[in-house]
Design a protein around this motif. Sequence first.
Motif, PDB file in Angstrom:
ATOM      1  N   VAL A   4       0.868  -1.192   0.000  1.00  0.00           N
ATOM      2  CA  VAL A   4       0.000   0.000   0.000  1.00  0.00           C
ATOM      3  C   VAL A   4       0.896   1.230   0.000  1.00  0.00           C
ATOM      4  O   VAL A   4       1.661   1.457   0.943  1.00  0.00           O
ATOM      5  CB  VAL A   4      -0.941   0.016   1.223  1.00  0.00           C
ATOM      6  CG1 VAL A   4      -1.920   1.182   1.114  1.00  0.00           C
ATOM      7  CG2 VAL A   4      -1.686  -1.293   1.356  1.00  0.00           C
ATOM      8  N   LEU A   5       0.799   2.024  -1.078  1.00  0.00           N
ATOM      9  CA  LEU A   5       1.643   3.221  -1.237  1.00  0.00           C
ATOM     10  C   LEU A   5       0.826   4.489  -1.458  1.00  0.00           C
ATOM     11  O   LEU A   5       1.401   5.576  -1.504  1.00  0.00           O
ATOM     12  CB  LEU A   5       2.593   3.030  -2.423  1.00  0.00           C
ATOM     13  CG  LEU A   5       3.636   1.927  -2.297  1.00  0.00           C
ATOM     14  CD1 LEU A   5       4.397   1.784  -3.601  1.00  0.00           C
ATOM     15  CD2 LEU A   5       4.595   2.208  -1.145  1.00  0.00           C
ATOM     16  N   GLU A   6      -0.478   4.403  -1.598  1.00  0.00           N
ATOM     17  CA  GLU A   6      -1.286   5.579  -1.901  1.00  0.00           C
ATOM     18  C   GLU A   6      -1.150   6.635  -0.805  1.00  0.00           C
ATOM     19  O   GLU A   6      -0.970   6.323   0.364  1.00  0.00           O
ATOM     20  CB  GLU A   6      -2.750   5.176  -2.055  1.00  0.00           C
ATOM     21  CG  GLU A   6      -3.355   4.542  -0.817  1.00  0.00           C
ATOM     22  CD  GLU A   6      -4.786   4.094  -1.030  1.00  0.00           C
ATOM     23  OE1 GLU A   6      -5.288   4.259  -2.149  1.00  0.00           O
ATOM     24  OE2 GLU A   6      -5.399   3.589  -0.069  1.00  0.00           O
TER      25      GLU A   6
ATOM     26  N   LEU B 121      -5.357  14.693 -12.770  1.00  0.00           N
ATOM     27  CA  LEU B 121      -3.944  14.321 -12.746  1.00  0.00           C
ATOM     28  C   LEU B 121      -3.622  13.498 -13.982  1.00  0.00           C
ATOM     29  O   LEU B 121      -4.375  12.588 -14.346  1.00  0.00           O
ATOM     30  CB  LEU B 121      -3.629  13.490 -11.495  1.00  0.00           C
ATOM     31  CG  LEU B 121      -3.263  14.224 -10.217  1.00  0.00           C
ATOM     32  CD1 LEU B 121      -3.231  13.232  -9.059  1.00  0.00           C
ATOM     33  CD2 LEU B 121      -1.912  14.909 -10.336  1.00  0.00           C
ATOM     34  N   GLU B 122      -2.494  13.795 -14.618  1.00  0.00           N
ATOM     35  CA  GLU B 122      -2.069  12.983 -15.759  1.00  0.00           C
ATOM     36  C   GLU B 122      -1.515  11.653 -15.254  1.00  0.00           C
ATOM     37  O   GLU B 122      -0.677  11.611 -14.362  1.00  0.00           O
ATOM     38  CB  GLU B 122      -0.995  13.713 -16.566  1.00  0.00           C
ATOM     39  CG  GLU B 122      -0.505  12.913 -17.758  1.00  0.00           C
ATOM     40  CD  GLU B 122       0.671  13.565 -18.457  1.00  0.00           C
ATOM     41  OE1 GLU B 122       1.247  12.943 -19.370  1.00  0.00           O
ATOM     42  OE2 GLU B 122       1.033  14.706 -18.082  1.00  0.00           O
ATOM     43  N   LYS B 123      -2.003  10.558 -15.824  1.00  0.00           N
ATOM     44  CA  LYS B 123      -1.539   9.216 -15.478  1.00  0.00           C
ATOM     45  C   LYS B 123      -1.320   8.433 -16.769  1.00  0.00           C
ATOM     46  O   LYS B 123      -2.182   8.409 -17.642  1.00  0.00           O
ATOM     47  CB  LYS B 123      -2.566   8.487 -14.600  1.00  0.00           C
ATOM     48  CG  LYS B 123      -2.731   9.066 -13.209  1.00  0.00           C
ATOM     49  CD  LYS B 123      -1.515   8.819 -12.342  1.00  0.00           C
ATOM     50  CE  LYS B 123      -1.730   9.323 -10.927  1.00  0.00           C
ATOM     51  NZ  LYS B 123      -0.560   9.075 -10.067  1.00  0.00           N
TER      52      LYS B 123
ATOM     53  N   LEU C  42      -1.948  -4.119  -5.001  1.00  0.00           N
ATOM     54  CA  LEU C  42      -1.389  -2.777  -4.829  1.00  0.00           C
ATOM     55  C   LEU C  42      -2.512  -1.809  -4.482  1.00  0.00           C
ATOM     56  O   LEU C  42      -3.492  -1.689  -5.223  1.00  0.00           O
ATOM     57  CB  LEU C  42      -0.678  -2.323  -6.102  1.00  0.00           C
ATOM     58  CG  LEU C  42      -0.087  -0.904  -6.088  1.00  0.00           C
ATOM     59  CD1 LEU C  42       1.004  -0.788  -5.027  1.00  0.00           C
ATOM     60  CD2 LEU C  42       0.464  -0.522  -7.452  1.00  0.00           C
ATOM     61  N   ASP C  43      -2.379  -1.157  -3.349  1.00  0.00           N
ATOM     62  CA  ASP C  43      -3.370  -0.158  -2.910  1.00  0.00           C
ATOM     63  C   ASP C  43      -4.783  -0.747  -2.871  1.00  0.00           C
ATOM     64  O   ASP C  43      -5.740  -0.172  -3.398  1.00  0.00           O
ATOM     65  CB  ASP C  43      -3.340   1.074  -3.812  1.00  0.00           C
ATOM     66  CG  ASP C  43      -2.033   1.835  -3.710  1.00  0.00           C
ATOM     67  OD1 ASP C  43      -1.332   1.674  -2.702  1.00  0.00           O
ATOM     68  OD2 ASP C  43      -1.705   2.574  -4.657  1.00  0.00           O
ATOM     69  N   ALA C  44      -4.905  -1.897  -2.249  1.00  0.00           N
ATOM     70  CA  ALA C  44      -6.196  -2.565  -2.043  1.00  0.00           C
ATOM     71  C   ALA C  44      -6.867  -2.998  -3.340  1.00  0.00           C
ATOM     72  O   ALA C  44      -8.078  -3.243  -3.359  1.00  0.00           O
ATOM     73  CB  ALA C  44      -7.145  -1.667  -1.247  1.00  0.00           C
TER      74      ALA C  44
ATOM     75  N   SER D 198       3.858   8.397 -13.709  1.00  0.00           N
ATOM     76  CA  SER D 198       4.382   7.031 -13.806  1.00  0.00           C
ATOM     77  C   SER D 198       3.764   6.069 -12.797  1.00  0.00           C
ATOM     78  O   SER D 198       3.995   4.859 -12.895  1.00  0.00           O
ATOM     79  CB  SER D 198       5.902   7.045 -13.610  1.00  0.00           C
ATOM     80  OG  SER D 198       6.236   7.622 -12.351  1.00  0.00           O
ATOM     81  N   TYR D 199       2.991   6.580 -11.836  1.00  0.00           N
ATOM     82  CA  TYR D 199       2.368   5.699 -10.840  1.00  0.00           C
ATOM     83  C   TYR D 199       0.929   5.414 -11.248  1.00  0.00           C
ATOM     84  O   TYR D 199       0.215   6.332 -11.674  1.00  0.00           O
ATOM     85  CB  TYR D 199       2.390   6.354  -9.452  1.00  0.00           C
ATOM     86  CG  TYR D 199       1.919   5.439  -8.344  1.00  0.00           C
ATOM     87  CD1 TYR D 199       2.792   4.538  -7.765  1.00  0.00           C
ATOM     88  CD2 TYR D 199       0.601   5.450  -7.919  1.00  0.00           C
ATOM     89  CE1 TYR D 199       2.359   3.683  -6.756  1.00  0.00           C
ATOM     90  CE2 TYR D 199       0.165   4.604  -6.922  1.00  0.00           C
ATOM     91  CZ  TYR D 199       1.049   3.726  -6.345  1.00  0.00           C
ATOM     92  OH  TYR D 199       0.614   2.866  -5.352  1.00  0.00           O
ATOM     93  N   PRO D 200       0.462   4.165 -11.183  1.00  0.00           N
ATOM     94  CA  PRO D 200       1.079   2.980 -10.580  1.00  0.00           C
ATOM     95  C   PRO D 200       1.848   2.085 -11.550  1.00  0.00           C
ATOM     96  O   PRO D 200       2.327   1.030 -11.166  1.00  0.00           O
ATOM     97  CB  PRO D 200      -0.128   2.232 -10.025  1.00  0.00           C
ATOM     98  CG  PRO D 200      -1.206   2.519 -11.020  1.00  0.00           C
ATOM     99  CD  PRO D 200      -0.966   3.928 -11.504  1.00  0.00           C
ATOM    100  N   GLY D 201       1.912   2.495 -12.847  1.00  0.00           N
ATOM    101  CA  GLY D 201       2.498   1.609 -13.840  1.00  0.00           C
ATOM    102  C   GLY D 201       3.925   1.197 -13.547  1.00  0.00           C
ATOM    103  O   GLY D 201       4.293   0.016 -13.680  1.00  0.00           O
ATOM    104  N   PHE D 202       4.746   2.154 -13.134  1.00  0.00           N
ATOM    105  CA  PHE D 202       6.152   1.850 -12.855  1.00  0.00           C
ATOM    106  C   PHE D 202       6.274   0.873 -11.678  1.00  0.00           C
ATOM    107  O   PHE D 202       7.130  -0.019 -11.680  1.00  0.00           O
ATOM    108  CB  PHE D 202       6.904   3.146 -12.555  1.00  0.00           C
ATOM    109  CG  PHE D 202       8.370   2.964 -12.349  1.00  0.00           C
ATOM    110  CD1 PHE D 202       9.210   2.682 -13.407  1.00  0.00           C
ATOM    111  CD2 PHE D 202       8.923   3.080 -11.083  1.00  0.00           C
ATOM    112  CE1 PHE D 202      10.575   2.510 -13.216  1.00  0.00           C
ATOM    113  CE2 PHE D 202      10.279   2.910 -10.881  1.00  0.00           C
ATOM    114  CZ  PHE D 202      11.110   2.624 -11.956  1.00  0.00           C
ATOM    115  N   THR D 203       5.431   1.017 -10.670  1.00  0.00           N
ATOM    116  CA  THR D 203       5.460   0.107  -9.508  1.00  0.00           C
ATOM    117  C   THR D 203       5.034  -1.303  -9.915  1.00  0.00           C
ATOM    118  O   THR D 203       5.644  -2.295  -9.492  1.00  0.00           O
ATOM    119  CB  THR D 203       4.546   0.645  -8.399  1.00  0.00           C
ATOM    120  OG1 THR D 203       4.997   1.939  -7.999  1.00  0.00           O
ATOM    121  CG2 THR D 203       4.544  -0.278  -7.192  1.00  0.00           C
ATOM    122  N   VAL D 204       3.991  -1.411 -10.715  1.00  0.00           N
ATOM    123  CA  VAL D 204       3.507  -2.724 -11.146  1.00  0.00           C
ATOM    124  C   VAL D 204       4.581  -3.477 -11.921  1.00  0.00           C
ATOM    125  O   VAL D 204       4.793  -4.680 -11.724  1.00  0.00           O
ATOM    126  CB  VAL D 204       2.226  -2.557 -11.983  1.00  0.00           C
ATOM    127  CG1 VAL D 204       1.822  -3.881 -12.632  1.00  0.00           C
ATOM    128  CG2 VAL D 204       1.081  -2.031 -11.123  1.00  0.00           C
TER     129      VAL D 204
END
Length: 598
Positions: free
Chosen positions: A214-216, A579-581, A240-242, A225-231
């Motif tokens: 959980v990083l949110e 937010l840009e994602k 990831l993040d519930a 780049s989040y969450p793609g880079f983490t995945v």
Amino acid sequence: MSSNTLSAVLEKLIQRLCLNDFPCGYGSWRKTKDSAGAEETDTLLDLLNCPHSPWHHVEPWSPQAAALRQLAVLTPHRLRTDFIYSYFTSLRIVDKSVSVVDSGLLRFSQLEELVLSANKISEIPVENLPSTLKILELRANCLSALNSLTSQPPPRLQYLGLSSNNLGSHEDVTHLTGRHWPQLVCLDLSDCEFQDQPTLLHALSTLPCLKTLVLEGNPFTLAPSYPGFTVDSLPQLSCLDASWISPEERHRFRGLAEMTDLIVGQASVTVRVGRMRGIPDPLSVDENAPDFPVITYTYFITYEFLSHQTPVNQKADIEHTADAAATANGSGDADLHSVKNGERQMCKPDPEGLTVRSEEPCYNTTQVSRHSTSKLTWSENMDFSDTQTYTVSNLAGLKKFFSQGLYLKIEEEKVLSWPAASEDLPVAKPRQNVKEKKGKESPIKSGSIKDKSKGKKKKSLPYLVHDAPIRRILGPVHAPLQTLVKESQKVDILCDFGTLHTESVVEAKQALEKDLGKKIKKDKKKDDKESKGRGGSDPGQKNTASSEDKGKGRKVEAHTINPVSLQLEPVTVELSVALEKWQSAAEARHILQQQQTP
């Protein structure tokens, strides 16, 4: 103080169980072979378990508390001190102002779960933690470092909750590796202050058993780049993040972990102001008003946002606003300078007196740019269609900004225009000396003001001299943006400013009250004359007739004045913040190619 230690709090909770008092423990109430009138064991258990019993206690701090009380009824001889401490496997001490985890905790030799959320703990001496611990929850404490926790952590620990603590330094990252937590399966770092995403993920990738993360709520999660880079960086991760990571999601982000050049600590935020409705018509005034001055009303929206760079599509807007202000008011050099700068600290006083809320936050470490939409003349539905994209490097400041929310203001600009001194000047080619003497002059534009000269003899349109614009804030409103920190990537808000009273509405109300007062006085004098003429009429009939006349007079008045409608609707403004994602590695790769193209 001893009251703030964990062992002292636990002692009080255990004493509150009343293990030696009725109906628990030994006493005259316990039935034996020689006793008479004592209670049966089943009856004593019913007194413990019945919700309506005064001896029924709900003890949320441990699931073993209720079972221990039953043991005190069934087998009271087993309740020795060592047995009591070793009986607990789960302790949940929440919001008890615990500040010290002392060595008294080691007496709970079978403890597997320890929850210490919402306390005041600033340091965890690892030597005071039982080696049997599998779950350790430290949410919402005062932790600012992890060095004391990782010197010799519990070897069986599988869950570690560190959310809502002041953690995020490079040293903290070095204590989140597989060398310290070889059995860790679930890690909660939400709502902390981690900003360096690549460094953190490199450390977490060494945790061999990590499945849930959980990083949110961390600043770096605001980056595209989040969450793609983490995945893509943690292939062993399942949740990831519930949210469960699906195979499709892994496929979309495959290869993103290799694009390290794109992973920068910046966020891109798009703010859009749409339609505004509900502003009363400012030109609905008395038709018998004089032709001059000609009054022009325009409206615009202002807000302040964080930015270290000039936002996209805003530089030209700022210059346009500054030039317009300079043209309208030749003496506003200081104001023009502040508008052209485009950025200022919110905590500094506003030179134009536009800041009306004292509770607005001050952002000392991040630049704040003030933006104004284009100015529109009045209409029932004013569509600003204003879109700005901001690039923010201070992610921690952006997180705080989202948590506090955005403030919008509706501003009204009023300009009085007067005929030039010489009205005989030709419309097409005015003389130069008149323009220099009287300032900015322009012919009346059709549609910009209300035509008050209908039915009159048409004359050549005179040149007008414009006074300095008069600005006032009709109202501010707060737009909450907390969900952008954790839950969503876009927020659509219909900002409700309530009912706003413009200058024309106030004047219309005052004129209506004045005319009604005059009419009532006139009707009263008329009724008095009529009553004197009747002479011996019945007073009751006189009063009735008088009241009816007054009522009729008021009805005539309502049809005669025909004022502006005073039934106002609330003013609303459409606001969107996104937010840009990056939705895939292909999208990120396309951005990288654009950056590499000269």
